[in-house]
Design an enzyme around this catalytic site. Structure first.
Site, PDB file in Angstrom:
ATOM      1  N   GLU A 261      70.116  52.183  44.056  1.00  0.00           N
ATOM      2  CA  GLU A 261      70.499  52.880  45.277  1.00  0.00           C
ATOM      3  C   GLU A 261      71.783  53.688  45.110  1.00  0.00           C
ATOM      4  OE1 GLU A 261      70.762  54.587  48.678  1.00  0.00           O
ATOM      5  OE2 GLU A 261      69.041  53.262  48.374  1.00  0.00           O
ATOM      6  N   THR A 305      66.206  58.573  50.207  1.00  0.00           N
ATOM      7  CA  THR A 305      65.464  57.553  49.471  1.00  0.00           C
ATOM      8  C   THR A 305      63.959  57.747  49.598  1.00  0.00           C
ATOM      9  OG1 THR A 305      67.237  55.921  49.712  1.00  0.00           O
ATOM     10  CG2 THR A 305      65.040  55.068  49.265  1.00  0.00           C
ATOM     11  N   HIS A 422      74.837  51.329  48.955  1.00  0.00           N
ATOM     12  CA  HIS A 422      74.453  52.357  49.936  1.00  0.00           C
ATOM     13  C   HIS A 422      75.649  52.615  50.851  1.00  0.00           C
ATOM     14  CE1 HIS A 422      72.340  54.470  53.111  1.00  0.00           C
ATOM     15  NE2 HIS A 422      71.186  54.381  52.480  1.00  0.00           N
TER      16      HIS A 422
END
Length: 698
Positions: A261, A305, A422
């Site tokens: 991520e 994403t 994130h």
């Protein structure tokens, strides 16, 4: 006190007074349902205020319709409209309880599987408190029937009714403005229906979904098979054949796709105060059996994403606005990696994500992609402080995922989506093992800490794969999905990169993300080819010995000697080994020198590259927006039927049990049905008080 009660009763005996009472009770019950029946993730005073405020505009507009009618009809219309809105609320409560999402028009129109599954288990879903949504309707009906409130037979002036309607729209405008200030691009960058309901309410969400569905339906309705011709011509003309040195070398191996991520390439080998920030990833990056790509770019748009997943699974770009997984993931036809690997090579397919299944519409899109299993947040035990920001902390998530990984029949395709690194990079003190940056930008500085935590999580997972024996028969594919630090933080970026200031060239190179392929015995090394996320699927297919020549995929095998090495960005900019175009400026890619006066030859080269990029993006958009894959018959491929898949907790776990008994190839089965979880070692402090985790049972 008596006088006040008399005034209140006199007020309620007027049509406006009764209307305001209906609106008040409707708003109260809606707020109660939002708080108690849905998991909207409300945080902070602004979101709590908006959750209550957003109940008002819809109530005024819809209930206000009754004010345009006379006498008793007006009163009963208020109750009928209230009952209809309550039924919609009630239906969403039941649907949400089963699917962790809200009802869409696409679900109503065509998702029979969801409706059927909900109907079959309806009695097990309903709870007595659900019927409280009808309490105000019943009470108000009784009040009218027993004349506790008199019906005001006087005519309610049309201009007053129009004022109420206008007020509803004005308040909605205010609601939307406040919502945008707290969550920018709320309607254009929609990744979770929970956000729409949280900020704007259920009625606004329903209208928004209706408009979006109508628009998409018009585009799809006008599409036909002829629109595939330019797509096929372009793809066949630009097909890059496999590298014979690597073709089929991964055949029969398990595939782990590890989603890193928000991780950017500059973090590879990055040191802070002489200390490696990501030692585990660095070791893997430089391993002899790892193919590492140092010129690999993310190519996401607003979908972030979700766009990365769309490209990874389909070799189709995300859309210019919003998320294709949200807009089209439920209804479109796809020929995705999970379905291809299952049908052609017998792979078991599973995705792991430590957040709610509705995020980015995964619970629907994954069915369209052909994922047999989707292990979301509800599949994992809940431990103290296990959650941070966008889902479970990576160390906990990775360890607990091993519980299901060892049960997957081999060979399998397993995608694990990490989340701790994130934005806004939330991590508690007990998990921080490195000092933050000191750029003066509070948004950027903790990034290095969550990146270190991600690296430690990865190290623990790789250690488990070694100890359990899975590593020897597996391919590891690791990729960063998108930038973690946006271009809005240029002074901080300059400090991080040890520059005085950054140029558009620096920002273009800052879009690099890690991509590496690791497999025992693989001839590795650092590959300098230029590529991006759109190229991942064709690369995997060639490694597995699957020819993608006839597939509608817009990427090219990263290992192919025939690839053109043009990397389109979603906004139409691009990078090639020779030139880079970013934010309107042109540069030499090798040295970053700006081209201020292009020669005629260079202009011709720029034009040729731009034409390819524009065509590539535009044709991919045409495939997604028109759902053109429904017209394409792929030889040896059966169209995915979403009815064949369920991510219901108990049903999925039963399916997993049955699959192990039938195939007998899972790691656990081969280990005499003994768990390998004891091989997994983690220093996650949250798990110290949980010597044995209680996983859900079928």
């Amino acid at each position: 006190m008596k006088t006040a009660l008399q005034k209140l009763r006199r007020g309620l005996n007027t049509k406006l007074g009764f209307f305001l009472l209906v609106v008040l009770l409707f708003c109260i019950k809606s707020y109660w349902a939002y708080q108690n029946e849905f998991n909207l993730g409300v945080k902070g005073s602004m979101q709590h205020f908006l959750l209550a405020f957003n109940t008002i505009p819809g109530a005024l507009v819809f209930l206000g319709i009754a004010l345009y009618f006379r006498g008793r009809l007006s009163y009963w219309l208020m109750l009928i409209i209230n009952a209809l809105l309550s039924t919609w609320l009630f239906s969403n409560i039941l649907y949400y309880r089963e699917f962790s999402d809200f009802i869409t028009f696409n679900v109503i129109k065509g998702s029979g599987a969801a409706s059927n599954n909900l109907g079959k288990s309806l009695m097990g879903i309903i709870r007595p408190e659900d019927f409280l949504v009808y309490a105000d309707v019943i009470i108000l009906a009784l009040v009218l029937l027993f004349h506790l409130i008199r019906v005001d037979m006087r005519r309610f002036k049309i201009r007053y009714a129009m004022t109420v309607t206008a007020l509803g729209f004005v308040l909605f405008g205010a609601n939307l403005g406040m919502a945008e200030s707290d969550r920018s691009q709320l309607l254009t960058r929609t990744f979770d229906n929970n956000y729409i309901v949280k900020y704007l309410g259920l009625q606004a969400y329903t209208i928004y979904d209706g408009v979006k569905t109508t628009h998409n339906s018009v585009v799809k309705a006008r599409a036909d098979q002829d629109q595939l011709k330019p797509v096929l011509n372009f793809i066949h003309h630009n097909y890059a054949g496999p590298n014979v040195q690597y073709e089929g070398v991964a055949k029969g191996k398990n595939i782990f796709v590890i989603h890193l991520e928000s991780l950017q390439q500059f973090m590879i080998d990055y040191k802070q105060d002489g200390q490696e920030v990501m030692p585990n990833l660095n070791k893997l990056y430089h391993a002899n059996d790892t193919l590492a790509f140092d010129n690999f770019f993310h190519q996401v748009g607003q979908g972030k994403t979700a766009d990365a997943e769309m490209m990874l699974e389909n070799s189709l770009y995300g859309l210019p606005e919003g998320s294709a997984m949200v807009t089209d993931g439920t209804t479109n036809t796809f020929q995705s990696a999970p379905a291809l690997l299952h049908q052609k090579l017998g792979y078991t397919t599973a995705s792991f994500h430590g957040d709610v299944p509705s995020f980015w519409n995964r619970d629907n899109a994954y069915k369209s992609f052909g994922y047999q299993y989707f292990f979301s947040k509800e599949y994992y035990p809940k431990t103290k402080d296990y959650d941070a920001g966008y889902g479970m902390k990576d160390k906990i998530f990775m360890k607990e995922s091993a519980h299901y990984i060892e049960q997957l029949p081999q060979p399998f395709y397993a995608k694990l989506i990490t989340v701790t690194n994130h934005y806004p990079y939330i991590l508690d003190k007990q998990n921080k093992d490195i000092q933050p940056w000191n750029t003066g930008d509070d948004t950027v500085d903790p990034y290095v800490q969550t990146a270190r935590y991600l690296d430690e999580s990865l190290g623990e997972f790789l250690d488990y794969l070694d100890k359990s024996g899975l590593r020897q028969n597996s391919v590891l594919i690791l990729y960063g999905d998108h930038y973690g630090i946006s271009n809005n933080h240029q002074p901080a970026i300059a400090q991080i990169l040890h520059k005085k200031k950054v140029t558009n060239y620096d920002l273009a190179m800052f879009q690099k993300v890690p991509f590496m392929i690791n497999m025992p015995g693989l001839k590795g090394g650092i590959d300098h080819t230029y590529g991006g996320e759109i190229d991942v699927l064709p690369t995997i297919e060639d490694l597995l010995g699957i020819s993608s020549k006839n597939y509608i995929q817009f990427g090219q095998d990263l290992l192919s000697p025939e690839r053109n090495q043009i990397v389109p960005f979603r906004n139409g900019d691009w990078v090639t080994p020779k030139y880079t175009k970013y934010n309107g400026d042109y540069y030499y890619t090798k040295n970053g020198k700006q081209i201020t006066k292009a020669t005629a030859k260079q202009k011709k080269e720029f034009s040729k590259i731009q034409k390819y990029v524009t065509t590539d993006l535009g044709l991919s958009d045409r495939v997604v927006n028109g759902d053109l894959l429904r017209f394409y018959k792929l030889p040896g491929f059966k169209k995915v039927d979403k009815k064949d898949y369920t991510y219901n907790l108990k049903k999925s776990l039963r399916n997993l049990q049955d699959a192990q008994k039938k195939q007998k190839t899972s790691l656990k089965t081969k280990n005499n049905n003994q768990t390998t979880i004891d091989d997994y070692s983690t220093d996650a402090p949250e798990l110290k008080d949980y010597p044995k985790l209680n996983f859900p049972k079928p």
